[in-house]
Scaffold this motif. Sequence first.
Motif, mmCIF file in Angstrom:
data_model
loop_
_atom_site.group_PDB
_atom_site.id
_atom_site.type_symbol
_atom_site.label_atom_id
_atom_site.label_comp_id
_atom_site.label_asym_id
_atom_site.label_seq_id
_atom_site.Cartn_x
_atom_site.Cartn_y
_atom_site.Cartn_z
ATOM 1 N N LEU A 94 -26.702 -15.835 -54.916
ATOM 2 C CA LEU A 94 -26.672 -14.438 -55.363
ATOM 3 C C LEU A 94 -27.946 -13.698 -54.971
ATOM 4 C CD1 LEU A 94 -24.989 -14.705 -58.874
ATOM 5 C CD2 LEU A 94 -24.086 -13.543 -56.853
ATOM 6 N N ASP A 95 -29.085 -14.375 -55.050
ATOM 7 C CA ASP A 95 -30.350 -13.751 -54.620
ATOM 8 C C ASP A 95 -30.325 -13.393 -53.139
ATOM 9 O OD1 ASP A 95 -31.469 -13.869 -57.132
ATOM 10 O OD2 ASP A 95 -32.627 -15.692 -56.746
ATOM 11 N N LEU A 96 -29.657 -14.225 -52.336
ATOM 12 C CA LEU A 96 -29.582 -13.966 -50.900
ATOM 13 C C LEU A 96 -28.564 -12.879 -50.552
ATOM 14 C CD1 LEU A 96 -29.619 -17.647 -49.621
ATOM 15 C CD2 LEU A 96 -31.457 -15.977 -49.375
ATOM 16 N N VAL A 105 -20.053 -15.241 -57.001
ATOM 17 C CA VAL A 105 -20.139 -16.678 -56.760
ATOM 18 C C VAL A 105 -19.662 -17.420 -57.995
ATOM 19 C CG1 VAL A 105 -21.679 -18.592 -56.173
ATOM 20 C CG2 VAL A 105 -22.103 -16.327 -55.208
ATOM 21 N N SER A 106 -18.802 -18.398 -57.769
ATOM 22 C CA SER A 106 -18.307 -19.257 -58.834
ATOM 23 C C SER A 106 -18.781 -20.677 -58.543
ATOM 24 C CB SER A 106 -16.776 -19.198 -58.856
ATOM 25 O OG SER A 106 -16.263 -20.137 -59.748
ATOM 26 N N SER A 119 -27.418 -10.269 -52.518
ATOM 27 C CA SER A 119 -27.587 -8.940 -53.095
ATOM 28 C C SER A 119 -29.062 -8.649 -53.325
ATOM 29 C CB SER A 119 -26.838 -8.881 -54.425
ATOM 30 O OG SER A 119 -27.182 -7.736 -55.150
ATOM 31 N N PRO A 120 -29.495 -7.422 -53.086
ATOM 32 C CA PRO A 120 -30.903 -7.099 -53.321
ATOM 33 C C PRO A 120 -31.300 -7.212 -54.795
ATOM 34 C CG PRO A 120 -29.706 -5.174 -52.474
ATOM 35 C CD PRO A 120 -28.746 -6.308 -52.528
ATOM 36 N N THR A 121 -30.330 -7.045 -55.701
ATOM 37 C CA THR A 121 -30.636 -7.145 -57.128
ATOM 38 C C THR A 121 -30.471 -8.566 -57.651
ATOM 39 O OG1 THR A 121 -28.357 -6.656 -57.790
ATOM 40 C CG2 THR A 121 -29.858 -4.775 -57.518
ATOM 41 N N GLY A 122 -29.771 -9.423 -56.892
ATOM 42 C CA GLY A 122 -29.507 -10.775 -57.354
ATOM 43 C C GLY A 122 -28.348 -10.849 -58.328
ATOM 44 N N ASN A 123 -27.659 -9.735 -58.519
ATOM 45 C CA ASN A 123 -26.512 -9.689 -59.435
ATOM 46 C C ASN A 123 -25.235 -9.435 -58.657
ATOM 47 O OD1 ASN A 123 -28.118 -9.916 -61.798
ATOM 48 N ND2 ASN A 123 -28.650 -7.762 -61.589
ATOM 49 N N PRO A 124 -24.123 -10.043 -59.092
ATOM 50 C CA PRO A 124 -22.858 -9.762 -58.410
ATOM 51 C C PRO A 124 -22.367 -8.371 -58.794
ATOM 52 C CG PRO A 124 -22.488 -11.200 -60.288
ATOM 53 C CD PRO A 124 -23.977 -11.021 -60.162
ATOM 54 N N PRO A 125 -21.566 -7.735 -57.931
ATOM 55 C CA PRO A 125 -21.015 -6.424 -58.280
ATOM 56 C C PRO A 125 -20.001 -6.565 -59.413
ATOM 57 C CG PRO A 125 -20.066 -7.211 -56.233
ATOM 58 C CD PRO A 125 -21.144 -8.185 -56.618
ATOM 59 N N ALA A 126 -19.835 -5.520 -60.190
ATOM 60 C CA ALA A 126 -18.894 -5.553 -61.308
ATOM 61 C C ALA A 126 -17.460 -5.735 -60.828
ATOM 62 C CB ALA A 126 -19.021 -4.276 -62.136
ATOM 63 N N ASP A 127 -17.132 -5.138 -59.709
ATOM 64 C CA ASP A 127 -15.776 -5.231 -59.171
ATOM 65 C C ASP A 127 -15.834 -5.853 -57.774
ATOM 66 O OD1 ASP A 127 -17.148 -3.094 -58.145
ATOM 67 O OD2 ASP A 127 -15.422 -1.756 -58.076
ATOM 68 N N ALA A 128 -16.207 -7.117 -57.718
ATOM 69 C CA ALA A 128 -16.383 -7.824 -56.454
ATOM 70 C C ALA A 128 -15.064 -7.916 -55.693
ATOM 71 C CB ALA A 128 -16.938 -9.217 -56.706
ATOM 72 N N LEU A 129 -15.123 -7.670 -54.402
ATOM 73 C CA LEU A 129 -13.934 -7.786 -53.555
ATOM 74 C C LEU A 129 -13.623 -9.233 -53.201
ATOM 75 C CD1 LEU A 129 -14.615 -4.862 -51.054
ATOM 76 C CD2 LEU A 129 -13.135 -4.854 -53.077
#
Length: 172
Positions: free
Chosen positions: A59-61, A43-44, A63-73
């Motif tokens: 982001l909380d909604l 998210v930007s 992902s279960p961790t609330g963190n974006p993936p390192a290599d987001a598609l």
Amino acid sequence: MKRLAAPLIALALIAPLGACGFSPLYAERNGSTVTNDLMQLDVSAPNDELGREIKYSLLDLLSPTGNPPADALYRVEVAPVLYSEDVAIERDAEVTRKNVALLVPFRLVKTDTKETLLRSTSRARSSYNRVVSEYANIVAADAARERIAKAAANDIKLQLSIYFDRLSKSGS
């Protein structure tokens, strides 16, 4: 006899619904789920209080961790705009109720090609009472802003979920 008739009538009315094409939004399709697609999002948002509120709620909604993936598609770019209006104005010009509206245009971008896949807008509205205490007014305004930021984040998640669900059904 009457006791048996009511369940049979209900069963007869419900039976055709099995063929209506309804399927749960977050069900697994073709080995993938909408939830897995949502976890591939970053998210930007603007680096201000409202932008951060929406970004981290989203982001909380997603992902279960609330963190974006390192290599987001994918990346969701949000540009929130907050409006407020006086609703209840006394004769002495004192405002006793305010409405707060949030308009969040957003777009879904594929990170590798920078292609815009979805463009939409989320809207949320809340209100609060103004009282004599300025501290209470500040707290009420902050709470209203938090409520509408979370409501907008929920709406954005729903719109993204529908997009990914339709994408998986089309086989793309």
